[in-house]
Design an enzyme around this catalytic site. Structure first.
Site, PDB file in Angstrom:
ATOM      1  N   HIS A  24       5.266 -11.907   2.566  1.00 21.71           N
ATOM      2  CA  HIS A  24       6.235 -11.448   3.579  1.00 21.71           C
ATOM      3  C   HIS A  24       7.692 -11.504   3.073  1.00 21.71           C
ATOM      4  O   HIS A  24       8.604 -11.953   3.761  1.00 21.71           O
ATOM      5  CB  HIS A  24       6.046 -12.129   4.938  1.00 21.71           C
ATOM      6  N   HIS A  78      -2.136 -23.695  13.315  1.00 22.94           N
ATOM      7  CA  HIS A  78      -0.980 -22.802  13.184  1.00 22.94           C
ATOM      8  C   HIS A  78      -1.493 -21.370  13.244  1.00 22.94           C
ATOM      9  O   HIS A  78      -2.494 -21.048  12.586  1.00 22.94           O
ATOM     10  CB  HIS A  78      -0.316 -23.101  11.834  1.00 22.94           C
ATOM     11  N   GLU A  80       0.114 -18.501  12.341  1.00 23.41           N
ATOM     12  CA  GLU A  80       0.642 -17.465  11.441  1.00 23.41           C
ATOM     13  C   GLU A  80      -0.541 -16.795  10.735  1.00 23.41           C
ATOM     14  O   GLU A  80      -1.532 -17.461  10.379  1.00 23.41           O
ATOM     15  CB  GLU A  80       1.642 -18.059  10.435  1.00 23.41           C
ATOM     16  N   ASP A  82      -1.451 -15.891   7.890  1.00 26.44           N
ATOM     17  CA  ASP A  82      -2.063 -16.366   6.641  1.00 26.44           C
ATOM     18  C   ASP A  82      -3.089 -17.467   6.911  1.00 26.44           C
ATOM     19  O   ASP A  82      -3.903 -17.790   6.036  1.00 26.44           O
ATOM     20  CB  ASP A  82      -1.016 -16.835   5.622  1.00 26.44           C
ATOM     21  N   HIS A 145       6.538 -24.912  11.157  1.00 26.16           N
ATOM     22  CA  HIS A 145       7.790 -24.185  11.265  1.00 26.16           C
ATOM     23  C   HIS A 145       7.749 -23.111  12.338  1.00 26.16           C
ATOM     24  O   HIS A 145       8.699 -22.334  12.469  1.00 26.16           O
ATOM     25  CB  HIS A 145       8.151 -23.565   9.892  1.00 26.16           C
ATOM     26  N   ASP A 164       1.233 -26.096   7.142  1.00 24.88           N
ATOM     27  CA  ASP A 164       2.159 -25.630   6.089  1.00 24.88           C
ATOM     28  C   ASP A 164       2.920 -26.784   5.413  1.00 24.88           C
ATOM     29  O   ASP A 164       3.292 -26.670   4.236  1.00 24.88           O
ATOM     30  CB  ASP A 164       3.206 -24.674   6.679  1.00 24.88           C
ATOM     31  N   TYR A 196       9.046 -24.166  -1.975  1.00 23.02           N
ATOM     32  CA  TYR A 196       8.435 -23.946  -0.663  1.00 23.02           C
ATOM     33  C   TYR A 196       9.353 -24.461   0.450  1.00 23.02           C
ATOM     34  O   TYR A 196       9.593 -23.789   1.453  1.00 23.02           O
ATOM     35  CB  TYR A 196       7.088 -24.666  -0.625  1.00 23.02           C
ATOM     36  N   HIS A 229      -1.620 -24.808   2.018  1.00 22.76           N
ATOM     37  CA  HIS A 229      -1.338 -24.044   0.780  1.00 22.76           C
ATOM     38  C   HIS A 229      -1.273 -25.021  -0.391  1.00 22.76           C
ATOM     39  O   HIS A 229      -0.687 -26.107  -0.272  1.00 22.76           O
ATOM     40  CB  HIS A 229       0.022 -23.345   0.842  1.00 22.76           C
TER      41      HIS A 229
HETATM   42 FE1  FEO Z   1       3.456 -20.599   8.494  1.00 23.18          FE
HETATM   43 FE2  FEO Z   1       1.385 -20.620   5.776  1.00 23.18          FE
HETATM   44  O1  FEO Z   1       2.057 -20.055   7.429  1.00 23.18           O
END
Ligand code: FEO
Length: 405
Positions: A24, A78, A80, A82, A145, A164, A196, A229
């Site tokens: 993104h 979360h 999001e 991903d 976040h 995250d 990150y 991640h």
């Molecule tokens: Fe906030 Fe890895 O997504």
């Protein structure tokens, strides 16, 4: 990568994205991973899913351990995409599972999927779920976040699944921090953590300190942190917590990054003697040309350095577009505890350096005024002034940095 046991009966079942280079807009030269975890207990529990394109991979990993329809619970830490964009693929094979999610997470999920037939249990900080030998504790982390964010702590395993937070964008066959350090280096891992944090979490430093303190007050013991991640922290999880606390305090090196762009090399010609002046004061200095560098790499170098010099030519009476883009992006990240100044070449009216200072003021950065400008190409005399400007700025950086040590 096949499923990997990270604690007794707790497995990583995620996917590695070796090829992603643009996440993104965040440039990820080392790729990333989408981590999710399966707990084989009396109630089989999946924690998080993965990016949609990798649904088949996580389903294969889950299937290598159990028949997916046996999953009782799915925790969505979360929403999001991903992490949550394959939830519909997962629910298609586990239709009876109950989804544990925050209230804001549920509202967000409703906007992405037809959730009308899915079972939900809304959770908040302090809620727990017994799944057999393991107890899960949910800890909301709003705005870390996204508003929906939370973490899941597996009590008996002393395992914090941190979503995250504490993540890194690294695609690697190593699942754990110590494995990665063995095949790469600690410095590379630390750099990935800083990268990150700078690009994702910089705006939320104050919340990070509060949340870590809240977690510590819960009295929970952590001997492993499993983010969504990158590698899992099993060797020294307390070190990455300390790194986050340091960054939340605005930790930086006493050095300068010169971030610039140039039209006909005049602003670039200013950068070099400025750098010489900085070095003369014993301060390390790095130069980054914006159009030759991914934005996320420039953001990381900004964050690592106490001082920043912005070099911008004037184009049509305003900043050069790549510099304006960088400063706008930086403003959104709400940087703190950094000192800045600006320089640049102009042909007639000027205006770019003044605009750069206006951006610094909007961000609340410490500034050194005035900056320095040259008409067209810098003369030998101009270069001497640039050198002195660099020396002067380096002195200010050292003074300012002393407040933080
Ligand atoms: Fe906030 Fe890895 O997504």
């Amino acid at each position: 990568m096949k499923a990997t046991e990270i604690k007794s009966d707790i497995f990583w079942v995620g996917a590695i994205d070796w090829a992603i280079r643009d996440f993104h807009g965040y440039i990820t030269p080392k790729g990333t991973t989408y981590n999710n975890y399966l707990i084989l207990d009396e109630q089989i529990t999946l924690i998080d899913t993965v990016k949609y394109d990798f649904a088949k991979i996580t389903i294969n990993n889950i299937s290598s351990l159990i028949e997916p329809s046996k999953i009782n619970n799915i925790v969505i830490n979360h929403i999001e995409p991903d992490h949550a964009s394959s939830i519909d693929r997962i629910m298609a094979i586990t239709p009876n599972a109950t989804i544990y999610i925050t209230e804001k997470g549920k509202k967000g999920l409703d906007r992405h999927f037809d959730t009308s037939k899915w079972k939900f249990k809304i959770v908040k900080t302090g809620d727990s779920l017994n799944i057999g030998k393991y107890n899960l504790l949910f800890i909301e982390t709003p705005m870390l976040h996204w508003p929906d964010s939370m973490m899941t702590y597996v009590k008996e395993a002393k395992l914090l699944i941190s979503q995250d937070a504490f993540g890194q964008h690294i695609a690697t066959a190593a699942r754990f921090d110590d494995e990665f350090v063995e095949c790469a280096s600690h410095a590379e891992l630390e750099d990935a953590v800083i990268d990150y944090y700078a690009n994702i979490l910089m705006p939320f430093g104050h919340l990070i300190k509060t949340k870590i303190s809240e977690i510590q007050k819960l009295g929970i013991e952590i001997d492993m942190i499993a983010p969504d991640h990158g590698v899992i922290w099993r060797k020294e999880p307390e070190k990455v917590i300390q790194t986050y606390l340091d960054m939340a305090d605005g930790k930086a090196d006493s050095r300068v990054v010169i971030i610039y762009d140039t039209m006909w090399h005049s602003t670039e010609r200013m950068a070099l003697p400025i750098m010489e002046g900085i070095k003369e004061e014993g301060v390390d200095c790095k130069i980054i040309k914006l159009r030759a560098t991914p934005m996320s790499a420039a953001i990381k170098e900004f964050w690592k350095s106490r001082g920043c010099l912005i070099g911008t030519p004037t184009l049509n009476n305003i900043m050069f577009p790549s510099v304006a883009e960088f400063l706008t992006h930086l403003r959104g990240l709400r940087p703190k505890n950094r000192i800045a100044a600006a320089f640049g070449s102009y042909g007639w009216g000027g205006g770019a350096v003044k605009e750069a200072y206006e951006e610094f003021k909007k961000m609340g950065l410490e500034i050194v005024e005035p900056g320095i400008q040259t008409l067209y190409r810098p003369s030998t005399e101009d270069e001497k002034q640039c050198y002195e400007f660099g020396k002067g700025f380096a002195k200010k950086v050292k003074e300012y940095h002393a407040k933080f040590v």
